[in-house]
Structure formats: C-alpha cells, structure tokens
Write a protein that holds these residues in place. Sequence first.
Motif, PDB file in Angstrom:
ATOM      1  N   LEU A  91       0.947  -1.307  -0.074  1.00  0.00           N
ATOM      2  CA  LEU A  91      -0.074   0.057  -0.061  1.00  0.00           C
ATOM      3  C   LEU A  91       0.829   1.185  -0.036  1.00  0.00           C
ATOM      4  O   LEU A  91       1.599   1.390   0.694  1.00  0.00           O
ATOM      5  CB  LEU A  91      -0.792  -0.097   1.221  1.00  0.00           C
ATOM      6  CG  LEU A  91      -1.834   1.140   1.426  1.00  0.00           C
ATOM      7  CD1 LEU A  91      -2.792   0.969   0.361  1.00  0.00           C
ATOM      8  CD2 LEU A  91      -2.619   1.030   2.665  1.00  0.00           C
ATOM      9  N   THR A  92       0.555   2.127  -0.905  1.00  0.00           N
ATOM     10  CA  THR A  92       1.487   3.317  -0.990  1.00  0.00           C
ATOM     11  C   THR A  92       0.558   4.604   0.110  1.00  0.00           C
ATOM     12  O   THR A  92      -0.469   4.513   0.152  1.00  0.00           O
ATOM     13  CB  THR A  92       1.345   3.830  -2.294  1.00  0.00           C
ATOM     14  OG1 THR A  92       0.032   4.146  -2.845  1.00  0.00           O
ATOM     15  CG2 THR A  92       2.071   2.844  -3.394  1.00  0.00           C
ATOM     16  N   ARG A 108      -0.096   8.026   0.457  1.00  0.00           N
ATOM     17  CA  ARG A 108      -1.115   9.148  -0.236  1.00  0.00           C
ATOM     18  C   ARG A 108      -0.613  10.551  -0.165  1.00  0.00           C
ATOM     19  O   ARG A 108      -0.317  10.940   0.830  1.00  0.00           O
ATOM     20  CB  ARG A 108      -2.646   9.113   0.000  1.00  0.00           C
ATOM     21  CG  ARG A 108      -3.195   7.742  -0.417  1.00  0.00           C
ATOM     22  CD  ARG A 108      -4.647   7.563   0.208  1.00  0.00           C
ATOM     23  NE  ARG A 108      -4.599   7.225   1.423  1.00  0.00           N
ATOM     24  CZ  ARG A 108      -5.807   7.321   2.207  1.00  0.00           C
ATOM     25  NH1 ARG A 108      -6.786   8.074   2.028  1.00  0.00           N
ATOM     26  NH2 ARG A 108      -5.565   6.930   3.479  1.00  0.00           N
ATOM     27  N   TYR A 119      -5.190  16.643 -10.267  1.00  0.00           N
ATOM     28  CA  TYR A 119      -5.139  15.100 -11.077  1.00  0.00           C
ATOM     29  C   TYR A 119      -4.157  14.937 -11.860  1.00  0.00           C
ATOM     30  O   TYR A 119      -3.764  13.857 -11.869  1.00  0.00           O
ATOM     31  CB  TYR A 119      -6.933  15.267 -11.482  1.00  0.00           C
ATOM     32  CG  TYR A 119      -7.075  13.899 -12.312  1.00  0.00           C
ATOM     33  CD1 TYR A 119      -6.864  12.670 -11.589  1.00  0.00           C
ATOM     34  CD2 TYR A 119      -7.348  14.076 -13.736  1.00  0.00           C
ATOM     35  CE1 TYR A 119      -7.254  11.479 -12.215  1.00  0.00           C
ATOM     36  CE2 TYR A 119      -7.682  12.917 -14.323  1.00  0.00           C
ATOM     37  CZ  TYR A 119      -7.664  11.598 -13.551  1.00  0.00           C
ATOM     38  OH  TYR A 119      -7.892  10.396 -14.181  1.00  0.00           O
ATOM     39  N   GLN A 120      -4.244  15.912 -12.883  1.00  0.00           N
ATOM     40  CA  GLN A 120      -3.063  15.531 -14.006  1.00  0.00           C
ATOM     41  C   GLN A 120      -1.638  15.396 -13.445  1.00  0.00           C
ATOM     42  O   GLN A 120      -0.988  14.513 -13.828  1.00  0.00           O
ATOM     43  CB  GLN A 120      -3.329  16.845 -14.924  1.00  0.00           C
ATOM     44  CG  GLN A 120      -4.542  16.926 -15.734  1.00  0.00           C
ATOM     45  CD  GLN A 120      -4.907  15.653 -16.518  1.00  0.00           C
ATOM     46  OE1 GLN A 120      -4.118  14.838 -16.963  1.00  0.00           O
ATOM     47  NE2 GLN A 120      -6.112  15.511 -16.766  1.00  0.00           N
ATOM     48  N   ASP A 130      -2.894  11.633  -5.463  1.00  0.00           N
ATOM     49  CA  ASP A 130      -3.708  10.279  -4.904  1.00  0.00           C
ATOM     50  C   ASP A 130      -5.178  10.495  -4.822  1.00  0.00           C
ATOM     51  O   ASP A 130      -5.944   9.636  -4.658  1.00  0.00           O
ATOM     52  CB  ASP A 130      -2.895   9.506  -4.002  1.00  0.00           C
ATOM     53  CG  ASP A 130      -1.483   9.386  -4.470  1.00  0.00           C
ATOM     54  OD1 ASP A 130      -1.455   8.878  -5.722  1.00  0.00           O
ATOM     55  OD2 ASP A 130      -0.510   9.638  -3.691  1.00  0.00           O
ATOM     56  N   ILE A 158       5.314   5.047  -2.821  1.00  0.00           N
ATOM     57  CA  ILE A 158       4.581   6.108  -3.440  1.00  0.00           C
ATOM     58  C   ILE A 158       4.043   5.528  -4.834  1.00  0.00           C
ATOM     59  O   ILE A 158       4.727   4.943  -5.514  1.00  0.00           O
ATOM     60  CB  ILE A 158       5.530   7.231  -3.654  1.00  0.00           C
ATOM     61  CG1 ILE A 158       5.895   8.134  -2.323  1.00  0.00           C
ATOM     62  CG2 ILE A 158       5.214   8.371  -4.650  1.00  0.00           C
ATOM     63  CD1 ILE A 158       4.784   8.722  -1.647  1.00  0.00           C
ATOM     64  N   ARG A 159       2.806   6.064  -5.221  1.00  0.00           N
ATOM     65  CA  ARG A 159       2.325   5.826  -6.567  1.00  0.00           C
ATOM     66  C   ARG A 159       2.894   6.888  -7.702  1.00  0.00           C
ATOM     67  O   ARG A 159       2.872   7.614  -7.456  1.00  0.00           O
ATOM     68  CB  ARG A 159       0.847   5.953  -6.494  1.00  0.00           C
ATOM     69  CG  ARG A 159       0.133   5.895  -7.982  1.00  0.00           C
ATOM     70  CD  ARG A 159      -1.150   6.050  -7.914  1.00  0.00           C
ATOM     71  NE  ARG A 159      -1.540   7.516  -7.806  1.00  0.00           N
ATOM     72  CZ  ARG A 159      -2.510   8.108  -8.721  1.00  0.00           C
ATOM     73  NH1 ARG A 159      -2.622   7.558  -9.839  1.00  0.00           N
ATOM     74  NH2 ARG A 159      -2.564   9.419  -8.654  1.00  0.00           N
ATOM     75  N   SER A 160       3.722   6.381  -8.512  1.00  0.00           N
ATOM     76  CA  SER A 160       4.348   7.075  -9.464  1.00  0.00           C
ATOM     77  C   SER A 160       3.646   7.184 -10.670  1.00  0.00           C
ATOM     78  O   SER A 160       2.277   6.913 -10.889  1.00  0.00           O
ATOM     79  CB  SER A 160       5.652   6.474  -9.985  1.00  0.00           C
ATOM     80  OG  SER A 160       5.131   5.149 -10.586  1.00  0.00           O
TER      81      SER A 160
END
Lengths: 255, 208
Positions: A2-3, A5, A40-41, A45, A253-255
């Motif tokens: 789990l990353t 946010r 968002y762009q 997260d 982290i979500r890349s």
Amino acid sequence: MLTKRIIPCLDVTAGRVVKGTSFTNLRDAGDPVEQAAFYYQEGADELVFLDIGATPEARDTMVEVVRKVSKQVFVPLCVGGGLRSISDMRRMLLAGADKVSINTAAVHKPELLKEGAAIFGRQCMVLAVDAKRIRGKDKAGWEVCTHGGRRPTGIDALEWIKQAVEMGAGEILLTSWDADGHQAGYDNELNRAVSEMVNVPVIASGGAGTLEHLYEALAVGKADAVLAASIFHYREYSIKQVKEYLAGRGIPIRS
Amino acid sequence: MRKDQKKIAVINYGAGNLGSVVNALNRLGYQPLVTDSVFEVLKADAVFLPGVGAAGDTMKGLEAIGMADAVKKLVAYRRPLFAICVGLQVLLSSTEEGGHYPCLDIIPGEVKKLPAGLKIPHMGWNQVKQVMSHPVFTDIPDNTNFYFVHSYYAHPTDKSVVAGVTEYGLEFCSMIIRDNLFATQFHPEKSGEPGLKMYSNFLKIASL
C-alpha cells in the motif's frame, strides 16, 4: 504494498480557493475546478475540499463545485466543512464526493458518525479534528477545537478520536491547530500518537513547508497520507517533485 | 456503429456510488443507462455492477429488484459484465461479513475478512500484479497502482479465474476474469488514467 497518499487540500469559500494562517488572514488562490483538474493531472492520489465559508449559500456553491470536479477528476474526493446532518452528507456524496469529513457536528452529535457509517459505510466517514497543544504538568496533550479552529473545547483530542473511531469514523483527518499555515513542519508527536492509537488511516495535515516535512509526517509521524495546501497552491513544489523526493527516501509512493 | 447506438447499463440497486462509474464512462464518450430494470439490463450490450458498502446490503438490494437472477443469467449467457468492489464480492458463494451471508455463487469460494494487525479498511493505492494475460490489460503495465477501499477480500476456489493479485497483509485476489465476466476489488473509476483505460479495454472486448 500500500502506498502513502499525497493529498492536496483546497480550502474553498464562496466558490474560490483560499489560503490563510491558523485559520485566518485568507488569500485568494484560484478556481477550485481548475485547481482540482490540475492536481489530478499532476498525480494527486486524492483531493480534499474544505468549505470554510459553510453558509447555506456557500454549500450550494460547493455542491456545484463537487459535481463539476467529479466529472473530470478520477481519484477519490473528500468534502467537508459545515456538514451537519445525514442529508448534508448525502447531498455531497450524490454530487460526486466519495467521502465526507465532519468536525464540529460530530463533536456536538457523535451519533452522526454512527448513522453515517450505517448508511454510507464507514469508509465514507472521515473525522476531521483540529487539535491544539496544551501544556500539561507531565506531558504534552491536545484539545479539540471546533468551528473552523476558532473555538477550543477542552475536550481531549486523543480520547475523542478513540471514541469517534468506535462510533464509525473510517479515517482521521488530523490538523494541528498550532502548525497549520506556518509551513514549519507537521506536529509529528500528534500524528504518531493518533496513528499508533487507532486502526484506521490517518491523514496528517497542517504545517507542510518543505519536502522534508512531508517525509517526516510519514516516516516519523507514521501517517498514512499527507495533506498540504500552500506548498501546492503557490507551486512551491509540484506533486511530481514531492513524489520523486519521497520515493527517493524509501517511502512507497504511486508514481 | 456509433457509441450511443449500443447500450451500456449500470445497475442501480439503491446503493453504491453509481455517479463515479457514470462519470468515468461519460469521459470515455459513452452514455450509460442507470437502471433498476431487469429488462433493460438483460438487453444491454455491456453491464456494470457497482458496489460500495456491505455485501449483505448489496445482496438484499439486488434481490429486492429481481436483479440477483438477472446477474446470474448475464454470466450464464456470457454477456459482458464488469463488477466492482462489493460487486465482485457478491459473485462468490458466501461472505463472512455480518456472520455468514449467502451470495450469488457465480464464482465458487468465500469472501473473508482481511487479517488483523493492519489498518482496516485497506484504503489507498496498491499494486495489481497481473497473473493472467488478457486484452483487458492492454496498455496497463504490470504492477500498476489502483485505488482500493475494502475490509473483506474474495477467495475463489478455482484459481484459474484469478487475473490479478495484491499484497496487503497477505496476497489476495484483486481481479477475477471468467469468460466475459470481469470483476475488480479495486475501483477503476477512482484509479486515474489506468482505471479509465481498463474500462475502455473492457468495452472494446464487448465490441462497443
């Protein structure tokens, strides 16, 4: 894995994003729909909208903002500020919010958390807490402030959070009253105390000024997510920069 | 054929955040029909079964409008169906949520509570490891992060239906594919561009 946010916060009043220091001295920071699409762009997260005007007219404006944002932003949206009843919450959720955060109303009527969790699911119910430091004889503690941080209540913040999670809060949006708006770092003693106490995710809020501050809230404060406003609004750092920095320091982290 | 001449139905059983699924489909250029009508669902070219909340409530909601049988028919006739979150969970035989609650039994297996010790719900972005090669993953790299929010997970008996797995205290099945049935524990409509891409791939598979 789990990353963690990264959550930009948009404080909105009368349809405009604003930013202040310790809940006062507000400055205009742009159009909420445009800002949300931009974040968002950039890779946010999740987004949090706080309606700090919270008058009935402001709430109608907020519903419209949420409706527009949810058509172009495909990450979770949390909306809070002035929500007082199940019907207030339902309105935001129907407009496109995924979660609602409640603060003052929950302190006055904790059953709202229970009712909301039963109707919408506890994953929808975010408890927002503005915690202000109190200096005790033995150790530091925190008290709950309501009404957008203007009213100290004397209620022990940790006790309240524990009770609120039992009632149905599925996530804690934890703002340090002392640190908010000063860009001098989060209150990680507070973040850690809450994160280690409850079994639901904790979003650290208030005080981000540098990349190191964000890292500390996650690594030292043990938060599941970090929320920040100023550093993103004034383009001091982009979300991409934040994520690259945190990933470089070993944070998932979500890349 | 123009997109609007074919029909996408989003099942409305009185719960779940249908709006975000509809917004995602709108963004892809489709105009889905949100409906509680079995008739409309059975004649649609592709169907979405959204889900938020408790599995027991979802089952009750589906049964109350005769939709439980309709969903079983869609699967039996191999019609394109995409089930999301609790929508995936109700496809299994039963769930531990609220004791023991019987579900649709389309995918044999049980829905279990996530292990204690970690924060519950499992909330946030986590990687989906693709364990099946399938066109629904076109242009979606392996281990892409998707958005999750759930406290229970599916444990299908037949491992050949498992298309994706995710790690949270244990490795659990986060995506199921069987024939034209697609089901995700995560929320593609809240997972940014990769999520939209997955819906778009599914609709292509459904010839829309």
